[in-house]
Design a protein around this motif. Structure first.
Motif, PDB file in Angstrom:
ATOM      1  N   ALA A   1       0.897  -1.274   0.138  1.00  0.00           N
ATOM      2  CA  ALA A   1      -0.028  -0.047  -0.065  1.00  0.00           C
ATOM      3  C   ALA A   1       1.020   1.268  -0.157  1.00  0.00           C
ATOM      4  N   THR A   2       0.331   2.304  -0.413  1.00  0.00           N
ATOM      5  CA  THR A   2       1.032   3.732  -0.495  1.00  0.00           C
ATOM      6  C   THR A   2       0.734   4.337   0.641  1.00  0.00           C
ATOM      7  N   ALA A   3       1.662   5.087   1.288  1.00  0.00           N
ATOM      8  CA  ALA A   3       1.271   5.796   2.456  1.00  0.00           C
ATOM      9  C   ALA A   3       2.501   6.516   2.877  1.00  0.00           C
ATOM     10  N   ASP A   4       2.356   7.556   3.611  1.00  0.00           N
ATOM     11  CA  ASP A   4       3.688   8.346   4.080  1.00  0.00           C
ATOM     12  C   ASP A   4       4.428   7.770   5.310  1.00  0.00           C
ATOM     13  N   SER A   5       3.740   6.597   5.928  1.00  0.00           N
ATOM     14  CA  SER A   5       4.540   5.949   6.883  1.00  0.00           C
ATOM     15  C   SER A   5       4.182   4.365   6.867  1.00  0.00           C
ATOM     16  N   TYR A   6       4.958   3.361   7.438  1.00  0.00           N
ATOM     17  CA  TYR A   6       4.493   2.038   7.617  1.00  0.00           C
ATOM     18  C   TYR A   6       3.414   1.676   8.220  1.00  0.00           C
ATOM     19  N   VAL A   7       3.173   2.452   9.487  1.00  0.00           N
ATOM     20  CA  VAL A   7       2.046   1.939  10.179  1.00  0.00           C
ATOM     21  C   VAL A   7       0.684   2.479   9.337  1.00  0.00           C
ATOM     22  N   ALA A   8       0.750   3.577   8.614  1.00  0.00           N
ATOM     23  CA  ALA A   8      -0.398   3.930   7.838  1.00  0.00           C
ATOM     24  C   ALA A   8      -0.622   2.976   6.650  1.00  0.00           C
ATOM     25  N   ALA A   9       0.535   2.681   5.876  1.00  0.00           N
ATOM     26  CA  ALA A   9       0.458   1.759   5.060  1.00  0.00           C
ATOM     27  C   ALA A   9      -0.104   0.300   5.405  1.00  0.00           C
ATOM     28  N   HIS A  10       0.266   0.067   6.414  1.00  0.00           N
ATOM     29  CA  HIS A  10      -0.060  -1.372   6.961  1.00  0.00           C
ATOM     30  C   HIS A  10      -1.483  -1.636   6.832  1.00  0.00           C
ATOM     31  N   ARG A  11      -2.232  -0.604   7.658  1.00  0.00           N
ATOM     32  CA  ARG A  11      -3.673  -0.643   7.658  1.00  0.00           C
ATOM     33  C   ARG A  11      -4.196  -0.742   6.454  1.00  0.00           C
ATOM     34  N   ARG A  12      -3.697  -0.069   5.438  1.00  0.00           N
ATOM     35  CA  ARG A  12      -4.310  -0.325   3.964  1.00  0.00           C
ATOM     36  C   ARG A  12      -3.966  -1.345   3.227  1.00  0.00           C
ATOM     37  N   MET A  13      -3.285  -2.426   3.609  1.00  0.00           N
ATOM     38  CA  MET A  13      -2.692  -3.329   2.934  1.00  0.00           C
ATOM     39  C   MET A  13      -3.818  -4.373   2.894  1.00  0.00           C
ATOM     40  N   PRO A  14      -4.415  -4.876   1.726  1.00  0.00           N
ATOM     41  CA  PRO A  14      -5.168  -5.805   1.539  1.00  0.00           C
ATOM     42  C   PRO A  14      -4.746  -7.264   2.095  1.00  0.00           C
ATOM     43  N   ASP A  15      -5.729  -7.711   2.912  1.00  0.00           N
ATOM     44  CA  ASP A  15      -5.588  -9.170   3.529  1.00  0.00           C
ATOM     45  C   ASP A  15      -4.740  -8.991   4.658  1.00  0.00           C
ATOM     46  N   ARG A  16      -4.207  -7.660   5.369  1.00  0.00           N
ATOM     47  CA  ARG A  16      -3.315  -7.467   6.320  1.00  0.00           C
ATOM     48  C   ARG A  16      -3.947  -6.327   7.481  1.00  0.00           C
ATOM     49  N   GLY A  17      -4.246  -5.337   6.862  1.00  0.00           N
ATOM     50  CA  GLY A  17      -4.814  -4.225   7.812  1.00  0.00           C
ATOM     51  C   GLY A  17      -6.215  -4.265   7.928  1.00  0.00           C
ATOM     52  N   ASP A  18      -6.821  -3.468   9.226  1.00  0.00           N
ATOM     53  CA  ASP A  18      -8.156  -3.421   9.008  1.00  0.00           C
ATOM     54  C   ASP A  18      -8.966  -2.196   8.361  1.00  0.00           C
ATOM     55  N   ASP A  19      -8.115  -1.737   7.513  1.00  0.00           N
ATOM     56  CA  ASP A  19      -8.869  -0.653   6.943  1.00  0.00           C
ATOM     57  C   ASP A  19      -8.379  -0.689   5.324  1.00  0.00           C
TER      58      ASP A  19
END
Ligand SMILES: [Zn+2]
Length: 480
Positions: A105-123
């Motif tokens: 996922a694309t984001a400005d930090s890993y915590v933000a990106a992790h949430r947006r990863m399909p199959d991983r994050g909660d959003d």
């Protein structure tokens, strides 16, 4: 500035590791996974660009260390699918039976990106700036081949010398676990290969001469119990970690966002070290380490421990993890995360694969019972309980275990016959209503002269009722 964060991870790592029953094969696989996902190793490979996929790719230092996860950061425009495929093929080159997934996922930090990863994050995000890719091992093309003696999962295609056993037939994945991971072929040395285990040894200022070679040896490490043939499989992970990351994101604190994931993995590693020290401090200090870490990943931990040292290990682990997380939570005024654990006691010949499954079920029970709000432990004693959790078994919280530690020690020291009698009286067999069981204990306990330790009423009050007393009697079988 945004980047593409790409995590390539081994799926069901615990089940994969436990394909082989012997400790060497298991250690070899742990070592490969630890090595292939080691930061310094990754950086070196990227620098050398020996794999030819390194342009625009760097190691994601915001991610915590986790065995079996390759954390990468890509400059915009660098194709995540192609990089993921390259990592898949590199890992599978060593361990052909791995199942893997990649998510980005694309984001400005890993915590933000992790949430947006399909199959991983909660959003999870949809669209072009996020995605995922699964990778399964090649299907067996020759279904008629005889299966591998080590894992029974894949066909045998090659052979290796293992100790005195010559030319043992095995599958490619099992062979991969032994190749290059030990100083000499054929496992002539007992040395532990590079892995979480070696890091733990270093931290304890011990050497590979201080490790056991087999699960049997681990069970036989001398300790307070005379039964030297049992092991505990301990599976722990963090409670409410998703909520922690959400809270960190909400603070908008960039520095904290960059380091929170690493702080979590450091808390896991620090707590493992403290817990291993506690396990070694039981009775006389053993020559060999009574703890074997199999997976240390992010907030996850899977270890085998000599049975009579497991409770000090678990209590110290949960306490130390909570203390380490409290520091960062308090600093940022966030709620304090904790960890829970599932513990399975079994004879050392009981299949490791099954121990891992049962420990995972116990961990889920501990987390569900307390909604992940409190550190808690659920356990199963396979000899007594079988493979099903007894219906009355509660998941005890860490404060309950700590507050009742002295009482549990007294209970453990009661005569065996008295404990057996109490268990029959408190158990729910026959007419099992709580009142009936309370009365049964009160009436008969004095007649049975239960070692004069306490009156039956005191025992019931201290335990919290008949079910809790039955739990306590199970718990004290390995209590220290
Ligand atoms: Zn095999």
């Amino acid at each position: 500035m945004t980047s593409v964060y790409l995590d390539v991870a081994v799926e069901s790592i615990q089940a994969y590791l436990s394909r082989t029953t012997d400790l060497k094969g298991r250690r070899g696989a742990s070592a490969w996974l630890s090595d292939l996902t080691d930061r310094d190793e990754l950086r070196r490979r990227l620098q050398e660009n020996s794999d030819g996929w390194a342009a625009g790719v760097s190691v994601n230092d915001e991610a915590g260390e986790a065995d079996g996860v390759v954390p990468l950061k890509l400059t915009p425009g660098c194709p995540p699918q192609a990089v993921a495929e390259a990592v898949f093929s590199e890992l599978r080159g060593k361990l052909p039976a791995l199942r893997m997934t990649a998510a980005w996922a694309t984001a400005d930090s890993y915590v933000a990106a992790h949430r947006r990863m399909p199959d991983r994050g909660d959003d999870p995000a949809a669209g072009d700036d996020a995605g995922h890719l699964d990778s399964l091992p090649a299907p067996g093309d020759f279904p008629l081949l005889v299966s591998c003696e080590q894992c029974r999962a894949d066909p045998r295609v090659t052979h290796r010398d293992l100790h005195e056993r010559k030319q043992v037939p095995m599958c490619a994945d099992c062979a991969g676990r032994y190749d290059d991971r030990y100083r000499k072929p054929g496992l002539l040395t007992g040395a532990v290969p590079v892995s979480a285990e070696l890091r733990l040894l270093d931290a304890l200022e011990l050497t590979p001469t201080n490790v056991v070679e087999t699960f049997t040896d681990l069970a036989e490490i001398p300790g307070p119990s005379r039964k030297r043939n049992h092991l505990a499989t301990v599976f722990a992970d963090g409670n409410a970690m998703g909520a922690l990351f959400r809270d960190v994101l909400a603070t908008g604190d960039d520095e904290l966002k960059r380091r929170v994931s690493r702080e979590v993995s450091q808390a896991t590693r620090g707590a493992l070290l403290a817990a291993t020290r506690a396990a070694m401090a039981v009775g006389q200090r053993p020559q060999r380490v009574p703890v074997i870490p199999h997976v240390v990943g992010g907030d996850d931990l899977l270890v085998s421990v000599t049975a009579d040292r497991a409770w000090p290990f678990v209590r110290t682990y949960l306490t130390a993890f909570g203390e380490r997380m409290r520091r960062i939570a308090d600093e940022a005024e966030l709620r304090r995360p904790s960890a829970s654990a599932g513990v399975v006691f079994a004879h050392h010949t009981f299949p490791f694969r099954r121990c891992v499954e049962l420990a995972e079920q116990a961990l889920r029970h501990a987390k569900q019972a307390h909604h992940g709000q409190t550190p808690a432990v659920s356990w199963l004693d396979v000899n007594r309980d079988g493979e099903q959790r007894p219906p009355g078994r509660a998941a005890w919280t860490l404060p309950e275990l700590t507050d009742r530690a002295d009482w549990l020690t007294e209970l453990a020291e009661m005569e065996q016959s008295a404990k057996a009698a109490l268990e029959r009286l408190a158990g729910s067999g026959g007419d099992g209503s709580e009142q009936v069981r309370r009365a049964r204990i009160a009436n008969q306990a004095s007649r049975l002269q239960l070692a004069g330790l306490r009156s039956a009423g005191d025992l019931l009050d201290a335990s919290g009722g008949p079910d809790r007393l039955v739990d306590a009697l199970s718990l004290v079988r390995w209590w220290q």
